[in-house]
Design a protein around this motif. Structure first.
Motif, PDB file in Angstrom:
ATOM      1  N   ASP A  83     -10.081 -32.705  25.430  1.00  0.00           N
ATOM      2  CA  ASP A  83     -11.359 -32.027  25.599  1.00  0.00           C
ATOM      3  C   ASP A  83     -12.406 -33.089  25.889  1.00  0.00           C
ATOM      4  N   SER A  84     -12.986 -33.061  27.084  1.00  0.00           N
ATOM      5  CA  SER A  84     -13.937 -34.101  27.469  1.00  0.00           C
ATOM      6  C   SER A  84     -15.214 -34.066  26.635  1.00  0.00           C
ATOM      7  N   LEU A  85     -15.561 -32.904  26.063  1.00  0.00           N
ATOM      8  CA  LEU A  85     -16.744 -32.816  25.221  1.00  0.00           C
ATOM      9  C   LEU A  85     -16.459 -33.164  23.763  1.00  0.00           C
ATOM     10  N   ASP A  86     -15.199 -33.277  23.398  1.00  0.00           N
ATOM     11  CA  ASP A  86     -14.798 -33.659  22.039  1.00  0.00           C
ATOM     12  C   ASP A  86     -13.512 -34.485  22.137  1.00  0.00           C
ATOM     13  N   PRO A  87     -13.610 -35.677  22.717  1.00  0.00           N
ATOM     14  CA  PRO A  87     -12.396 -36.431  23.051  1.00  0.00           C
ATOM     15  C   PRO A  87     -11.554 -36.856  21.860  1.00  0.00           C
ATOM     16  N   THR A  88     -12.154 -36.967  20.683  1.00  0.00           N
ATOM     17  CA  THR A  88     -11.390 -37.391  19.502  1.00  0.00           C
ATOM     18  C   THR A  88     -11.131 -36.234  18.541  1.00  0.00           C
ATOM     19  N   GLY A  89     -11.435 -35.011  18.957  1.00  0.00           N
ATOM     20  CA  GLY A  89     -11.268 -33.866  18.062  1.00  0.00           C
ATOM     21  C   GLY A  89      -9.814 -33.518  17.821  1.00  0.00           C
ATOM     22  N   PHE A 106     -31.668 -20.270  16.430  1.00  0.00           N
ATOM     23  CA  PHE A 106     -30.331 -20.840  16.266  1.00  0.00           C
ATOM     24  C   PHE A 106     -30.447 -22.196  15.581  1.00  0.00           C
ATOM     25  N   SER A 107     -29.394 -22.584  14.893  1.00  0.00           N
ATOM     26  CA  SER A 107     -29.270 -23.964  14.430  1.00  0.00           C
ATOM     27  C   SER A 107     -28.785 -24.816  15.595  1.00  0.00           C
ATOM     28  N   TYR A 108     -29.160 -26.092  15.576  1.00  0.00           N
ATOM     29  CA  TYR A 108     -28.901 -26.965  16.730  1.00  0.00           C
ATOM     30  C   TYR A 108     -28.428 -28.331  16.269  1.00  0.00           C
ATOM     31  N   LYS A 109     -27.514 -28.904  17.051  1.00  0.00           N
ATOM     32  CA  LYS A 109     -27.070 -30.278  16.824  1.00  0.00           C
ATOM     33  C   LYS A 109     -26.694 -30.883  18.173  1.00  0.00           C
ATOM     34  N   ALA A 110     -27.180 -32.080  18.439  1.00  0.00           N
ATOM     35  CA  ALA A 110     -26.825 -32.773  19.677  1.00  0.00           C
ATOM     36  C   ALA A 110     -25.398 -33.294  19.586  1.00  0.00           C
ATOM     37  N   LEU A 111     -24.644 -33.147  20.647  1.00  0.00           N
ATOM     38  CA  LEU A 111     -23.287 -33.688  20.723  1.00  0.00           C
ATOM     39  C   LEU A 111     -23.297 -34.846  21.714  1.00  0.00           C
ATOM     40  N   ASN A 112     -22.941 -36.017  21.225  1.00  0.00           N
ATOM     41  CA  ASN A 112     -22.913 -37.213  22.070  1.00  0.00           C
ATOM     42  C   ASN A 112     -21.517 -37.812  22.044  1.00  0.00           C
ATOM     43  N   PRO A 113     -20.569 -37.187  22.758  1.00  0.00           N
ATOM     44  CA  PRO A 113     -19.187 -37.666  22.666  1.00  0.00           C
ATOM     45  C   PRO A 113     -18.989 -39.076  23.197  1.00  0.00           C
ATOM     46  N   ASP A 152     -25.183 -42.319  22.884  1.00  0.00           N
ATOM     47  CA  ASP A 152     -26.512 -41.806  23.191  1.00  0.00           C
ATOM     48  C   ASP A 152     -26.824 -41.799  24.679  1.00  0.00           C
ATOM     49  N   SER A 153     -26.059 -42.544  25.463  1.00  0.00           N
ATOM     50  CA  SER A 153     -26.334 -42.607  26.899  1.00  0.00           C
ATOM     51  C   SER A 153     -25.970 -41.308  27.617  1.00  0.00           C
ATOM     52  N   SER A 154     -25.253 -40.424  26.952  1.00  0.00           N
ATOM     53  CA  SER A 154     -24.829 -39.163  27.589  1.00  0.00           C
ATOM     54  C   SER A 154     -25.217 -37.968  26.734  1.00  0.00           C
ATOM     55  N   ASN A 155     -26.477 -37.920  26.335  1.00  0.00           N
ATOM     56  CA  ASN A 155     -26.963 -36.837  25.477  1.00  0.00           C
ATOM     57  C   ASN A 155     -27.299 -35.622  26.338  1.00  0.00           C
ATOM     58  N   ASN A 156     -26.274 -34.947  26.833  1.00  0.00           N
ATOM     59  CA  ASN A 156     -26.488 -33.779  27.684  1.00  0.00           C
ATOM     60  C   ASN A 156     -25.763 -32.543  27.167  1.00  0.00           C
ATOM     61  N   THR A 157     -25.311 -32.571  25.922  1.00  0.00           N
ATOM     62  CA  THR A 157     -24.528 -31.466  25.363  1.00  0.00           C
ATOM     63  C   THR A 157     -25.100 -31.082  24.007  1.00  0.00           C
ATOM     64  N   ALA A 158     -25.190 -29.781  23.754  1.00  0.00           N
ATOM     65  CA  ALA A 158     -25.761 -29.286  22.503  1.00  0.00           C
ATOM     66  C   ALA A 158     -24.856 -28.235  21.884  1.00  0.00           C
TER      67      ALA A 158
END
Length: 454
Positions: free
Chosen positions: A30-36, A349-356, A359-365
């Motif tokens: 999963d490119s948005l959660d590569p270590t999940g 909604f509750s919110y959390k930034a996802l930076n897989p 910080d250089s790719s903070n484009n997912t929430a």
């Protein structure tokens, strides 16, 4: 056959087997959660008369994928003829054939391939252990880390009672609650250290082994389970979910309840009788029941560009459950858009930034419901939706042209949703400029509205 031809054939054959071996693991990436993944750890805590007692702990390291009710099911194959004498915090679904076990005590499970499930809430305290008894529900790590761990205690017999005589179980499986997870072989790892309650003494497990289980959406289901529709304030056209995004509605059927290619029942919205008939479809493997639509998706997410301020822009998100047979507890949604670097606020909604990737790719929430307010997405009907508005601060890249303001990717409960094609995005009116609402204008309007009320 020449030597060079034979060599090429061998190389091609080796390449084929290499690709076949790697493909299942590549599909799980999963490119948005590569270590999940879900890591399962066995810690042998003590030796018994004919085996050992171990604490088994499941860690859900997936940022946004959780295991919902009816919960996880963990299985394996014993390497020898082991039996389970006792369990605390979980139970085997079947006892198996224990007729060959002598003595006065009947084992908890004698099956060669046991299937283990979590206990339900409310069991007696004597049957509980830490992080157990939530009905197999395992929260996503980014959403609720405190409830992303599950554990139980198992007493194993006929296994040997030394590090050299114990053989690790094999062929691990994990259902969460359906298919989708593939598990690695268990391997012996350094013994786990435990800290005493007063934090002045550490102890070691007698033996520890780990395995990891990874999720693959194609392996879990043949079709998507959600879709996305678009609209914008500058265009009256609503872009619907793509036709047959999740399945295709049946045409020309005389039955009001139609079985589809997926595990779903399509219900005629104009006929109330099927609702009575489908009430008989219950249980963990019962089909989803939803009204017939052109996309046949149980969940629809609508992204509406609502306002364009001078320094900010605003989006309204509506998540609709069209499934008449299930609720979504602990739901979450992941959205990918380049302007999440300038995200300002989510109002409901509750919110959390996802930076897989840092910080250089903070484009997912990651978004999820507010507890006791909208953390449960009710079954299809008048109450089967949750919504919130979100606010972005503009930067130099902002534009409403060419569909820039629409998300690149949407996921619901960890599964990717089907988006409309780029050629279908709401277009700007030709030869016009988009009005922007200044902050001063908004304040004046609010003041005038308050004055009118007074």
């Amino acid at each position: 056959m020449t030597h060079s031809t034979r060599s090429l054939s061998l190389v091609a054959l080796a390449t084929f087997f290499l690709v076949a071996a790697v493909l299942p693991y590549a599909a799980a990436f999963d490119s948005l959660d590569p270590t999940g993944n879900i890591t399962i750890k066995w810690d042998v805590m003590s030796w018994t008369g004919d085996g050992y007692e171990a604490t088994v702990t499941m860690y859900n390291w997936q940022l946004y994928r959780h295991i919902d009710s009816p919960g996880w099911v963990l299985g394996w194959s014993w390497a020898k003829k082991e039996i389970i004498w006792n369990m605390v915090g979980a139970q085997a679904t079947e006892q198996g054939d224990c007729s060959k076990v002598t003595g006065g005590t009947i084992p908890h499970c004698c099956a060669p391939t046991p299937q283990i499930v979590d206990l339900l809430p409310g069991v007696p305290y004597s049957a509980q252990t830490a992080n157990c008894c939530r009905g197999g529900v395992l929260s996503a790590f980014a959403q609720d880390p405190a409830n992303s761990v599950s554990s139980f205690i198992i007493t194993v017999g006929r296994s040997g009672k030394t590090n050299t005589s114990v053989v690790i179980p094999k062929n691990f499986t994990l259902a969460g609650p359906g298919p989708g997870y593939s598990c690695s072989p268990a391997v012996v790892v350094p013994k786990t250290k435990f800290l005493s309650p007063d934090k002045r003494r550490t102890t070691l497990a007698l033996m520890t082994w780990n395995l990891t289980c990874s999720y693959s959406q194609p392996q879990a289901q043949k079709a998507p389970s959600c879709c996305v529709s678009f609209s914008a304030f500058y265009n009256s056209t609503i872009i619907p979910c793509p036709t047959c995004a999740c399945d295709c509605p049946t045409n020309g059927t005389s039955s009001a309840v139609a079985s589809l290619t997926t595990n779903q029942l399509c219900i005629d919205r104009n006929d109330p009788q099927p609702l009575l008939a489908t009430s008989k479809n219950t249980g963990p493997h019962a089909p989803d029941m939803l009204f017939c639509t052109q996309d046949m998706c149980p969940v629809k997410i609508h992204w509406h560009i609502k306002l364009n301020y001078q320094d900010y822009w605003r989006v309204k998100i509506t998540i609709t459950n069209r499934d008449l047979s299930r609720n979504y507890t602990l739901w979450n949604m992941v959205a990918q858009h380049p302007n999440f670097e300038n995200f300002t606020e989510a109002f409901s909604f509750s919110y959390k930034a996802l930076n897989p990737y840092g910080d250089s790719s903070n484009n997912t929430a990651l978004f999820w419901g507010v507890k006791y307010y909208n953390d449960m997405l009710m079954q299809g009907g008048p109450d089967g939706n949750v919504q919130s508005e979100i606010l972005f601060r503009k930067d130099s890249s902002f534009t409403l042209a060419n569909g820039w303001a629409f998300p690149h990717k949407i996921l619901f409960n960890g599964d990717e949703c089907v988006l409309p094609g780029p050629d279908q995005y709401p277009s700007l009116p030709s030869g016009t400029t988009i009005p922007r609402v200044g902050v001063l204008t908004v304040l004046l309007l609010v003041m005038f509205a308050l004055a009118a009320l007074l």
